[in-house]
Structures are given as structure tokens and as C-alpha cells.
Design an enzyme around this catalytic site. Structure first.
Site, PDB file in Angstrom:
ATOM      1  N   HIS A  15       7.081  -4.031   1.529  1.00  9.43           N
ATOM      2  CA  HIS A  15       7.199  -3.062   0.444  1.00  9.43           C
ATOM      3  C   HIS A  15       7.853  -1.797   1.008  1.00  9.43           C
ATOM      4  O   HIS A  15       7.306  -1.157   1.905  1.00  9.43           O
ATOM      5  CB  HIS A  15       5.813  -2.690  -0.100  1.00  9.43           C
ATOM      6  CG  HIS A  15       5.267  -3.646  -1.104  1.00  9.43           C
ATOM      7  ND1 HIS A  15       4.773  -4.885  -0.761  1.00  9.43           N
ATOM      8  CD2 HIS A  15       5.133  -3.548  -2.458  1.00  9.43           C
ATOM      9  CE1 HIS A  15       4.340  -5.502  -1.863  1.00  9.43           C
ATOM     10  NE2 HIS A  15       4.558  -4.721  -2.902  1.00  9.43           N
ATOM     11  N   ASP A  51       6.204  -7.968 -10.435  1.00  5.06           N
ATOM     12  CA  ASP A  51       5.259  -7.128  -9.711  1.00  5.06           C
ATOM     13  C   ASP A  51       3.826  -7.423 -10.162  1.00  5.06           C
ATOM     14  O   ASP A  51       3.108  -8.168  -9.513  1.00  5.06           O
ATOM     15  CB  ASP A  51       5.601  -5.651  -9.862  1.00  5.06           C
ATOM     16  CG  ASP A  51       5.052  -4.802  -8.717  1.00  5.06           C
ATOM     17  OD1 ASP A  51       4.591  -5.385  -7.701  1.00  5.06           O
ATOM     18  OD2 ASP A  51       5.098  -3.561  -8.807  1.00  5.06           O
ATOM     19  N   GLY A 109       0.832  -1.197   0.000  1.00  5.82           N
ATOM     20  CA  GLY A 109       0.000   0.000   0.000  1.00  5.82           C
ATOM     21  C   GLY A 109       0.867   1.247   0.000  1.00  5.82           C
ATOM     22  O   GLY A 109       2.095   1.170  -0.051  1.00  5.82           O
ATOM     23  N   GLU A 119      10.168   2.218  -2.657  1.00  2.00           N
ATOM     24  CA  GLU A 119       9.694   2.347  -4.038  1.00  2.00           C
ATOM     25  C   GLU A 119       9.188   3.765  -4.246  1.00  2.00           C
ATOM     26  O   GLU A 119       9.833   4.591  -4.872  1.00  2.00           O
ATOM     27  CB  GLU A 119       8.587   1.338  -4.337  1.00  2.00           C
ATOM     28  CG  GLU A 119       8.072   1.433  -5.768  1.00  2.00           C
ATOM     29  CD  GLU A 119       6.804   0.627  -6.001  1.00  2.00           C
ATOM     30  OE1 GLU A 119       6.497   0.350  -7.162  1.00  2.00           O
ATOM     31  OE2 GLU A 119       6.112   0.286  -5.024  1.00  2.00           O
TER      32      GLU A 119
END
Length: 360
Positions: A204, A296, A177, A207
Site C-alpha cells: 500500500h 478496495d 495501515g 494513497e
């Protein structure tokens, strides 16, 4: 005699490992159309599979975050029944096997598939069943990563499910998210629980947001791997003569061999890299970071693992040894028992690449 660089068709025959792939980002367009009709979902921009494939790619390449996120509204929208989840997971395994993937960890957020009354357990069991069906007889092993959403408050619940199902196909836990405004430390209780339970997890990080996201994921939360991690490049200074100097965080990531789940095409779409040729993966590979190559979202990026490798071959002149290096990195970093990883490296990956190198 110089060795000819691997072609896409040759790369497809190589045994590959995939660690960062989203189940809701890899549906076949025809399946989306079928499931929309079967479930009564009426939000698709078109019901022509070829036109739908084009729409997904164009929306993902548009540079508009709103349009990019809308693509997942449609895939998640048709993944709300047990039958749909089984089919999508089975086809995912089939598609990965057809691309030469021998081991994959595919992630999804169970909480996003309960709109029609499925419990979290029913979602997980449907996906596991689909992967079992799709993997059978195809030379691929698929583990799942249960993802919690950063902006929600269900991470502990999802972490407990990852532990409960870890002996029947769930390889680990993930959190995803928007990074900005939703630091991983908001879910520290879940990560501490997973560590107490000797469970594996990736986060995550690095990025859309920079070094603070990576630092928190590693030093506060104890992540085993970094989902993307591309912004670690911000802690590497390259002098005018091309000599790199690593900052403290970058040096720590390299020294500790923390795996980076890089997704080149996706990173271009999200603005994390300007082009494949300028992607940080080139420098990070040269500096021997634990770099892995991933897809991804195969539908949104219109890609496969083989195509990601082929783009890197074209951009950086990588040969079979480089591609094997990326693949072994990924297998070493998988959330599998050591003996299983070693068996795939020595029994499948290295012999497979040796054959391709000899044929070349």
C-alpha cells in the site's frame, strides 16, 4: 457505426480480474448481524441488515477518519472464530463470482483475527477453506494475500507464513495501515526475505501519503505492485495545452510496467481524488501506465468491480476495448504462474469480451 457504451448489466457479464480487495471490507450486512449474534459481539450500531448497510456507507462517506476506521472494528470484531472466517471467505468468493470475477486476490491481516485464541496458522487455513468452498463450481479462482500492519512489528512472521502457504492458495504478501509515520522501510527485513524466497508482494503506497511512499516501496523495498499508487500523479506536470511531462519516478513506474492497484470509489472516500471524473486514472490510462481497477472495500464503498467499471465508462466514455485493456493489465499483474495467467487471458478474458463486443 459508433459502438454503444457498455451498460452495468453488460459489464456484469464480462470476465473480470480483481487484485485489491480486503476480506474484512466486503462482508454481507446480514452475515455481520448473524455472526455478531453467534459470537456474542455486541458493538453493532444496528442489527437491521439494511440499516447496517446504510450505516457502513454513511460512515465511510463522512470524511471522518475515525468513523471510517470504526467500520472495520465491527467487521473484524465478528471475524474471530474459525466458523466465521470460513463463512466470510466463502461468501466473498460467491459474491465475486456473481459479479463475473474470474480471478481475484483478496487480502487480510491474520494478526487481526486472533482475539479469541486462534493461531495465525488457524486463521490462514480457515480463510483458505472458505475460499475453496465458495469457489467450487463457480468459475472463479481466488488467491489470498497475507497482510502485515505497518504500525506493528510482525511483518517478518507474516512474510514467513506467506512463503509457507504459497503452494496451497496464498498468492503473496502485502503491507497496509497508515502510511504517514510508518514508512515501508521499517519492514525491510521482511521484503528482503521475500525477495530471497522468490515470493511476490505488493505494498500500500501513494494513497494517503505522496511520492516518498511510492519511491520507498519500489526503490527500497522492491514492490511488485503498488496498492493504490494514485499519488504518482504528483510527478506528472500537465502544461496549459494539456501536454503531460513525466518526472523521473513516474517515468520509471511506467517504463517498468509497475502495476497500479487503483480503487476509484475508495480513493474518493479517502480524499485521494476529488471525483471519478477527476480521478488520475483518466490521465494514467491515456499515458498507458499499467493501471488496474479494483474495489478496495466493497461494503464500505457500496461497490463491485462491475460498478467501478460502469463509473469509469460514464466519466471517461470507456468502451469494451478499454475495459478489456484494464482487465488484461490486471491478469498480467496477478501473482499467478505465467502459464496460468496466459490461459485466463487467451481462454477466458479475450473470448468473453469478444462475445460482448459482438452482441453490442
Amino acid at each position: 457505426m459508433s459502438q454503444q457504451l457498455p451498460t452495468l448489466e453488460e459489464i456484469r457479464r464480462a470476465p473480470k480480474v480483481l487484485l485489491h480487495d480486503h476480506l474484512d471490507g466486503g462482508l454481507r450486512p446480514g452475515t455481520i448481524v448473524d455472526l455478531a449474534r453467534e459470537t456474542g459481539y455486541d458493538g453493532l450500531p444496528t442489527t437491521d441488515p439494511d440499516a447496517l448497510r446504510t450505516w457502513f456507507r454513511e460512515a465511510s462517506d463522512s470524511g471522518s477518519l475515525e468513523r471510517y476506521l470504526e467500520t472495520f472494528d465491527h467487521t473484524v470484531g465478528v471475524m474471530q472464530t474459525r466458523e466465521a472466517l470460513v463463512r466470510v471467505a466463502a461468501e466473498c468468493a460467491e459474491d465475486l463470482a456473481a459479479d463475473g470475477v474470474v480471478y481475484a486476490e483478496v487480502r487480510y491481516a491474520p494478526e487481526q483475527h486472533t482475539e479469541r485464541g486462534l493461531s495465525l496458522e488457524e486463521v490462514i487455513e480457515a480463510v483458505l477453506e472458505g475460499f475453496r468452498i465458495g469457489s467450487e463450481g463457480r468459475g472463479i479462482k481466488v488467491g489470498t494475500l497475507l497482510t502485515a500492519m505497518r504500525h506493528q512489528a510482525r511483518s517478518m512472521e507474516i512474510a514467513e507464513l506467506a512463503v509457507r502457504y504459497r503452494d496451497v492458495g496464498v498468492a503473496g504478501f502485502d503491507i497496509a495501515g497508515a502510511e504517514a509515520g510508518y514508512p515501508p522501510t521499517r519492514h525491510l527485513d521482511a521484503f528482503e526475505y521475500l525477495q530471497r524466497e522468490n515470493a511476490h508482494f505488493t505494498i500500500h503506497a501513494g494513497e494517503a501519503f505522496g511520492l516518498p511512499s511510492i519511491w520507498q516501496a519500489i526503490q527500497w523495498c522492491g514492490a511488485d505492485r503498488l496498492g493504490h499508487g494514485v499519488r504518482i500523479i504528483d510527478d506528472i506536470a500537465v502544461s496549459g495545452d494539456g501536454e503531460p511531462k513525466l518526472g523521473r519516478l513516474a517515468a520509471y513506474v511506467r517504463d517498468k510496467r509497475i502495476p497500479l492497484e487503483m480503487c476509484p470509489t475508495s480513493n474518493l472516500q479517502t480524499g485521494a481524488a476529488p471525483s471519478i471524473a477527476e480521478h488520475p486514472i483518466g490521465l494514467l490510462r491515456r499515458l498507458s501506465f499499467r493501471v488496474t481497477v479494483n474495489t478496495d472495500n466493497r461494503l464500505m464503498s457500496g461497490t463491485t468491480v462491475s460498478e467501478e467499471f460502469a463509473k469509469l465508462v460514464e466519466a471517461f466514455g470507456y468502451d469494451w476495448d478499454d475495459l478489456q485493456w484494464f482487465t488484461v493489465n490486471a491478469m498480467k499483474s496477478a501473482f499467478l504462474p505465467f502459464d496460468d495467467r496466459l490461459a485466463l487471458i487467451n481462454g477466458v478474458i479475450k473470448p468473453g469480451f469478444a462475445r460482448l463486443k459482438w452482441q453490442a
